[in-house]
Design a protein around this motif. Structure first.
Motif, PDB file in Angstrom:
ATOM      1  N   LEU A 118      75.353  -5.726  55.097  1.00 54.37           N
ATOM      2  CA  LEU A 118      73.939  -6.126  54.970  1.00 54.37           C
ATOM      3  C   LEU A 118      73.540  -7.071  56.097  1.00 54.37           C
ATOM      4  O   LEU A 118      72.405  -7.517  56.184  1.00 54.37           O
ATOM      5  N   GLY A 119      74.510  -7.432  56.930  1.00 55.15           N
ATOM      6  CA  GLY A 119      74.202  -8.375  57.995  1.00 55.15           C
ATOM      7  C   GLY A 119      74.970  -9.664  57.785  1.00 55.15           C
ATOM      8  O   GLY A 119      75.768  -9.756  56.858  1.00 55.15           O
ATOM      9  N   PRO A 120      74.733 -10.683  58.645  1.00 58.20           N
ATOM     10  CA  PRO A 120      75.458 -11.944  58.478  1.00 58.20           C
ATOM     11  C   PRO A 120      75.203 -12.517  57.082  1.00 58.20           C
ATOM     12  O   PRO A 120      74.108 -12.399  56.562  1.00 58.20           O
ATOM     13  N   ARG A 121      76.241 -13.031  56.488  1.00 60.47           N
ATOM     14  CA  ARG A 121      76.085 -13.614  55.141  1.00 60.47           C
ATOM     15  C   ARG A 121      76.519 -15.086  55.223  1.00 60.47           C
ATOM     16  O   ARG A 121      77.568 -15.471  54.788  1.00 60.47           O
ATOM     17  N   PRO A 122      75.690 -15.947  55.856  1.00 55.33           N
ATOM     18  CA  PRO A 122      76.079 -17.348  56.032  1.00 55.33           C
ATOM     19  C   PRO A 122      76.222 -18.059  54.685  1.00 55.33           C
ATOM     20  O   PRO A 122      75.707 -17.585  53.661  1.00 55.33           O
ATOM     21  N   TYR A 296      57.511  -4.804  49.774  1.00 52.70           N
ATOM     22  CA  TYR A 296      58.130  -5.955  50.455  1.00 52.70           C
ATOM     23  C   TYR A 296      59.194  -6.509  49.513  1.00 52.70           C
ATOM     24  O   TYR A 296      58.871  -6.974  48.412  1.00 52.70           O
ATOM     25  N   THR A 297      60.454  -6.466  49.922  1.00 57.24           N
ATOM     26  CA  THR A 297      61.461  -7.071  49.039  1.00 57.24           C
ATOM     27  C   THR A 297      61.273  -8.595  49.064  1.00 57.24           C
ATOM     28  O   THR A 297      60.829  -9.163  50.055  1.00 57.24           O
ATOM     29  N   ALA A 298      61.620  -9.225  47.930  1.00 58.54           N
ATOM     30  CA  ALA A 298      61.386 -10.672  47.820  1.00 58.54           C
ATOM     31  C   ALA A 298      62.295 -11.258  46.754  1.00 58.54           C
ATOM     32  O   ALA A 298      62.795 -10.520  45.893  1.00 58.54           O
ATOM     33  N   PRO A 299      62.516 -12.573  46.772  1.00 61.51           N
ATOM     34  CA  PRO A 299      63.257 -13.209  45.688  1.00 61.51           C
ATOM     35  C   PRO A 299      62.548 -12.948  44.356  1.00 61.51           C
ATOM     36  O   PRO A 299      61.341 -12.698  44.326  1.00 61.51           O
ATOM     37  N   TYR A 300      63.305 -12.995  43.258  1.00 59.81           N
ATOM     38  CA  TYR A 300      62.719 -12.779  41.934  1.00 59.81           C
ATOM     39  C   TYR A 300      61.599 -13.790  41.687  1.00 59.81           C
ATOM     40  O   TYR A 300      61.710 -14.933  42.133  1.00 59.81           O
ATOM     41  N   PRO A 301      60.500 -13.326  41.095  1.00 65.00           N
ATOM     42  CA  PRO A 301      60.224 -12.042  40.416  1.00 65.00           C
ATOM     43  C   PRO A 301      59.621 -10.977  41.332  1.00 65.00           C
ATOM     44  O   PRO A 301      59.040 -10.026  40.834  1.00 65.00           O
ATOM     45  N   GLY A 302      59.859 -11.069  42.643  1.00 65.58           N
ATOM     46  CA  GLY A 302      59.368 -10.029  43.544  1.00 65.58           C
ATOM     47  C   GLY A 302      60.208  -8.768  43.459  1.00 65.58           C
ATOM     48  O   GLY A 302      61.140  -8.672  42.658  1.00 65.58           O
ATOM     49  N   PHE A 303      59.936  -7.802  44.349  1.00 64.54           N
ATOM     50  CA  PHE A 303      60.689  -6.539  44.297  1.00 64.54           C
ATOM     51  C   PHE A 303      62.123  -6.811  44.754  1.00 64.54           C
ATOM     52  O   PHE A 303      62.342  -7.321  45.850  1.00 64.54           O
ATOM     53  N   PRO A 304      63.136  -6.450  43.955  1.00 62.19           N
ATOM     54  CA  PRO A 304      64.518  -6.818  44.287  1.00 62.19           C
ATOM     55  C   PRO A 304      65.074  -6.057  45.486  1.00 62.19           C
ATOM     56  O   PRO A 304      65.005  -4.824  45.528  1.00 62.19           O
ATOM     57  N   THR A 305      65.653  -6.765  46.433  1.00 64.03           N
ATOM     58  CA  THR A 305      66.246  -6.118  47.608  1.00 64.03           C
ATOM     59  C   THR A 305      67.306  -5.098  47.194  1.00 64.03           C
ATOM     60  O   THR A 305      67.468  -4.057  47.833  1.00 64.03           O
ATOM     61  N   ASP A 306      68.022  -5.361  46.088  1.00 63.38           N
ATOM     62  CA  ASP A 306      69.094  -4.448  45.677  1.00 63.38           C
ATOM     63  C   ASP A 306      68.566  -3.098  45.211  1.00 63.38           C
ATOM     64  O   ASP A 306      69.322  -2.126  45.134  1.00 63.38           O
ATOM     65  N   ALA A 307      67.264  -3.037  44.861  1.00 60.67           N
ATOM     66  CA  ALA A 307      66.675  -1.759  44.409  1.00 60.67           C
ATOM     67  C   ALA A 307      65.984  -1.030  45.553  1.00 60.67           C
ATOM     68  O   ALA A 307      65.564   0.130  45.398  1.00 60.67           O
ATOM     69  N   GLN A 308      65.869  -1.651  46.725  1.00 64.35           N
ATOM     70  CA  GLN A 308      65.183  -1.016  47.858  1.00 64.35           C
ATOM     71  C   GLN A 308      65.838   0.296  48.273  1.00 64.35           C
ATOM     72  O   GLN A 308      65.153   1.330  48.373  1.00 64.35           O
ATOM     73  N   PRO A 309      67.182   0.344  48.406  1.00 66.43           N
ATOM     74  CA  PRO A 309      67.791   1.610  48.830  1.00 66.43           C
ATOM     75  C   PRO A 309      67.561   2.757  47.855  1.00 66.43           C
ATOM     76  O   PRO A 309      67.269   3.890  48.254  1.00 66.43           O
ATOM     77  N   THR A 323      55.850   2.590  53.095  1.00 69.29           N
ATOM     78  CA  THR A 323      56.469   1.598  53.984  1.00 69.29           C
ATOM     79  C   THR A 323      57.305   0.615  53.175  1.00 69.29           C
ATOM     80  O   THR A 323      56.876   0.149  52.115  1.00 69.29           O
ATOM     81  N   PHE A 324      58.515   0.355  53.686  1.00 66.39           N
ATOM     82  CA  PHE A 324      59.368  -0.688  53.090  1.00 66.39           C
ATOM     83  C   PHE A 324      59.552  -1.798  54.128  1.00 66.39           C
ATOM     84  O   PHE A 324      59.775  -1.517  55.309  1.00 66.39           O
ATOM     85  N   VAL A 325      59.480  -3.035  53.679  1.00 65.93           N
ATOM     86  CA  VAL A 325      59.815  -4.179  54.539  1.00 65.93           C
ATOM     87  C   VAL A 325      60.907  -4.981  53.834  1.00 65.93           C
ATOM     88  O   VAL A 325      60.684  -5.509  52.734  1.00 65.93           O
ATOM     89  N   GLU A 326      62.103  -5.015  54.450  1.00 67.09           N
ATOM     90  CA  GLU A 326      63.266  -5.689  53.860  1.00 67.09           C
ATOM     91  C   GLU A 326      63.293  -7.129  54.378  1.00 67.09           C
ATOM     92  O   GLU A 326      63.721  -7.405  55.493  1.00 67.09           O
ATOM     93  N   THR A 327      62.830  -8.066  53.527  1.00 64.77           N
ATOM     94  CA  THR A 327      62.673  -9.456  54.004  1.00 64.77           C
ATOM     95  C   THR A 327      63.918 -10.298  53.731  1.00 64.77           C
ATOM     96  O   THR A 327      64.035 -11.416  54.229  1.00 64.77           O
ATOM     97  N   ILE A 328      64.860  -9.815  52.925  1.00 66.75           N
ATOM     98  CA  ILE A 328      66.000 -10.640  52.529  1.00 66.75           C
ATOM     99  C   ILE A 328      67.187 -10.484  53.475  1.00 66.75           C
ATOM    100  O   ILE A 328      67.776 -11.477  53.914  1.00 66.75           O
ATOM    101  N   PHE A 329      67.589  -9.268  53.745  1.00 70.10           N
ATOM    102  CA  PHE A 329      68.759  -9.033  54.607  1.00 70.10           C
ATOM    103  C   PHE A 329      68.328  -8.328  55.892  1.00 70.10           C
ATOM    104  O   PHE A 329      67.394  -7.515  55.885  1.00 70.10           O
TER     105      PHE A 329
END
Ligand code: EPZ
Length: 442
Positions: A118-122, A296-309, A323-329
Motif C-alpha cells: 500500500l506504500g510506506p507505512r511509517p 473519496y476514501t476517508a477516515p471513518y465515518p467516510g468511505f473506507p479505504t479497505d473497501a475501495q478495491p 472516479t476514485f480518489v485514494e486519500t489514505i494510502f
C-alpha cells in the motif's frame, strides 16, 4: 502457491454469515498482555494474521488456546522482550505490541514493520506518542528498542487520525500513571471494540468512536472477556461480490451501520439493499451497475479505504464512468493490473483512478499483491464471462476466513487448488509454530 479457479457470469443466491473483525481482534489480542490471567475472546476469526499474532503472544510467554471461534490468552507468565523479526515482517500490526509491552514490562524490542504493497507505512505517530507518554525509543539498524521507568498520562494530539497510533496510545495509557486525553483520535468502529475489551479488563476509558478519547491511568487491570464485532470490510466485500455477479443474497451477523458508505454507493449503482433487525443485510442486483458520484476514501465515518478495491472491481464490470480518489494510502491500486487483464478500462494518475465500466469483462490469469486487492480480483472474476485463475491467495487468507467456502455457498463456481503437499511444507501454515520462538531466543 494455492490458486483460485473462478468461472464467472453466474448469479449468486443464498445466505452467508459475516465472521469476526480482523482489525478489531488484532489490537484486542495485543491488549490481553496488559494483565495477568486468562482473557477470553469470542467471535475470533480463523485468519492467518490472527495465528501470527498468537505466535507472537506465545513468543512473549503467553499460553494461547484456540477452540472454534474462541481464543483464550493467559498472559500471567509474560516474559516480554523481543518479537521475532520473521513475525514482525509478516504483519505490520505487530507494532501494536509496543504500547502494552511498555505498559506491562517497561520495555519492548522489535524490528521496524516493513512497508507493504500500500506504500510506506511509517510509525512516526506511534513513536512520538509513546515518547510523550514517557518512553525512550532508540531506532537503529531498522530496530526499535523502547524502555520506560514509568509511563505518565498526557494530552496527545494526533496529526492524522491514525487507527494504529490511536490503538497503541490507548494500550500504553492504560498502564500509565495519571490521565491521558487523545485528540484527533481515529473514530473507526474497531476503536470502540478495543475500548469495550479494555473496559472488560477494568480500564476506565471513554470517548471511543469520537475524536477525543479519555483514559484514566493507574488502574490495576485483570483478564477480560469480549465478543469481537462483525468484520465490516468482509461485509463490504461480499456485498460487492453479489453486486458484481448479480443475484440475491442475505448476509447475517453483520452490522449495517458500519458498512453504510458502501451500501449507499451500491444503492446508487442500482442495487436494492435492505437491512433487517439482528444484523441481516439483504441485497439484490439485476442490472449492470451504473456509474456513481466520485468516491473519496476517508477516515471513518467516510468511505473506507479497505473497501475501495472491491467497489472498484464491481463497478469495472458495470457501465459509465466513476472516479476514485485514494486519500489514505499512496499505492492502493495494485488490483488495477488484474482488472486490466480482464478488459477493464481504468486510467490511473497518482491517487486518482477513472473507471469506464465494461459489462463484457472476460476471465484472465491474475495475481494478488495485497489483501483487499486480491479480494477485488475475485469480485471482478465472479462478474466476468469465462474462467479466471488467481494466485497470491496468502494475501486473501490474511483477512477472509473462508472466502471460497462462503462464495461457493452462494453458488459461485470457485475452486481452490492447493499447491502440492511437498512444496507446501515450507509455506505458511495457519497453525501457530512454536519453532519461531526458539529462533527468537525466547
Ligand atoms: C489500519 O491500518 C487497518 N489495519 C488498515 O486495514 C486500514 O486500511 C487503515 O487502518 C486505515 O483505515 C488494521 O487495523 C490492522 P493508519 P493502520 O495508521 O493503523 C499514515 C486491511 O486491509 N501513518 O490509520 O496502519 C499511514 O501511512 C488493512 O485490513 C503515518 O503517517 O492505518 C496512512 O497513510 C490495510 N504515520 C495513514 O496514516 C504513522 O505513524 C492511515 O494509516 C501511522 C500512520
Amino acid at each position: 502457491m494455492d490458486t483460485y479457479f473462478v468461472t464467472g457470469g453466474k448469479p449468486l443466491f443464498g445466505s452467508v454469515p459475516i465472521h469476526g473483525s480482523k482489525n478489531s481482534v488484532l489490537p484486542i489480542l495485543a491488549a490481553t498482555i496488559l494483565a495477568r490471567g486468562e482473557s477470553v475472546i469470542h467471535n475470533c476469526p480463523a485468519l492467518s494474521d490472527v495465528f501470527v499474532t498468537a505466535e507472537i503472544l506465545e513468543c512473549l510467554g503467553c499460553r494461547v488456546q484456540w477452540h472454534s471461534g474462541t481464543m483464550t490468552v493467559d498472559a500471567t507468565q509474560l516474559t516480554g522482550g523481543q518479537i521475532p523479526d520473521v513475525l514482525m515482517q509478516e504483519m505490520r500490526s505487530s507494532v501494536l505490541f509496543l504500547g502494552p509491552l511498555l505498559a506491562r514490562l517497561g520495555s519492548a524490542e522489535m524490528c521496524c514493520p516493513g512497508g507493504c504493497a500500500l506504500g510506506p507505512r511509517p510509525i512516526d505517530l506511534h513513536v512520538r506518542a509513546l515518547q510523550r507518554l514517557g518512553a525512550t525509543v532508540n531506532e537503529e539498524g531498522g530496530r526499535l528498542r523502547c524502555t520506560t521507568r514509568r509511563l505518565h498520562g498526557r494530552r496527545i494530539l494526533l496529526d492524522i487520525p491514525s487507527v494504529g497510533a490511536t490503538e497503541n496510545i490507548m494500550l500504553a495509557a492504560c498502564g500509565a500513571q495519571g490521565n491521558t486525553i487523545i485528540s484527533n483520535a481515529a473514530r473507526e468502529p474497531e476503536i470502540v471494540d478495543l475500548q469495550g475489551f479494555l473496559r472488560s479488563m477494568g480500564a476506565r476509558i471513554w470517548g471511543a468512536g469520537g475524536s477525543t478519547i479519555y483514559i484514566e491511568g493507574g488502574q490495576t487491570l485483570h483478564a477480560g472477556e469480549y465478543t469481537v464485532m462483525s468484520d465490516r470490510i468482509v461485509a463490504a466485500t461480499y456485498l460487492c461480490a453479489l453486486a458484481s455477479a448479480k443475484g440475491e443474497a442475505e448476509f447475517t451477523c453483520a452490522d449495517v451501520r458500519t458498512v453504510a458508505p458502501v451500501i449507499t454507493s451500491l444503492i446508487e449503482a442500482g442495487c436494492t439493499i435492505r437491512s433487517a433487525a439482528e444484523g441481516r443485510i439483504w441485497i439484490r442486483s439485476r442490472e449492470p451497475l451504473k456509474a456513481i458520484r466520485p468516491i473519496y476514501t476517508a477516515p471513518y465515518p467516510g468511505f473506507p479505504t479497505d473497501a475501495q478495491p472491491v467497489l472498484m472491481a464491481a463497478l469495472a464490470g458495470g457501465i459509465g464512468k466513476t472516479t476514485f480518489v485514494e486519500t489514505i494510502f499512496s499505492n492502493r491500486y495494485s488490483h488495477a493490473e488484474g482488472l486490466y487483464r480482464m478488459g477493464a478500462d481504468i486510467s490511473i494518475r497518482q491517487r486518482t483512478a477513472e473507471i469506464n465500466g465494461n459489462p463484457f469483462l472476460h476471465g484472465a490469469e491474475m495475481e494478488a499483491h495485497d489483501l483487499r486487492g486480491g479480494a477485488a480480483l475475485v469480485v471482478a472474476a465472479l462478474g466476468a464471462q469465462g474462467e479466471s485463475r488467481i494466485t497470491g491467495l496468502h494475501y486473501i487468507d490474511r483477512g477472509y476466513e473462508n472466502f471460497e467456502g462462503d462464495l461457493s455457498a452462494l453458488g459461485a463456481q470457485i475452486v481452490r487448488v492447493k499447491e502440492s503437499v511437498e512444496t507446501q511444507m515450507g509455506a505458511n501454515t495457519q497453525e501457530p509454530v512454536v519453532a519461531v520462538c526458539a529462533a527468537g531466543g525466547q
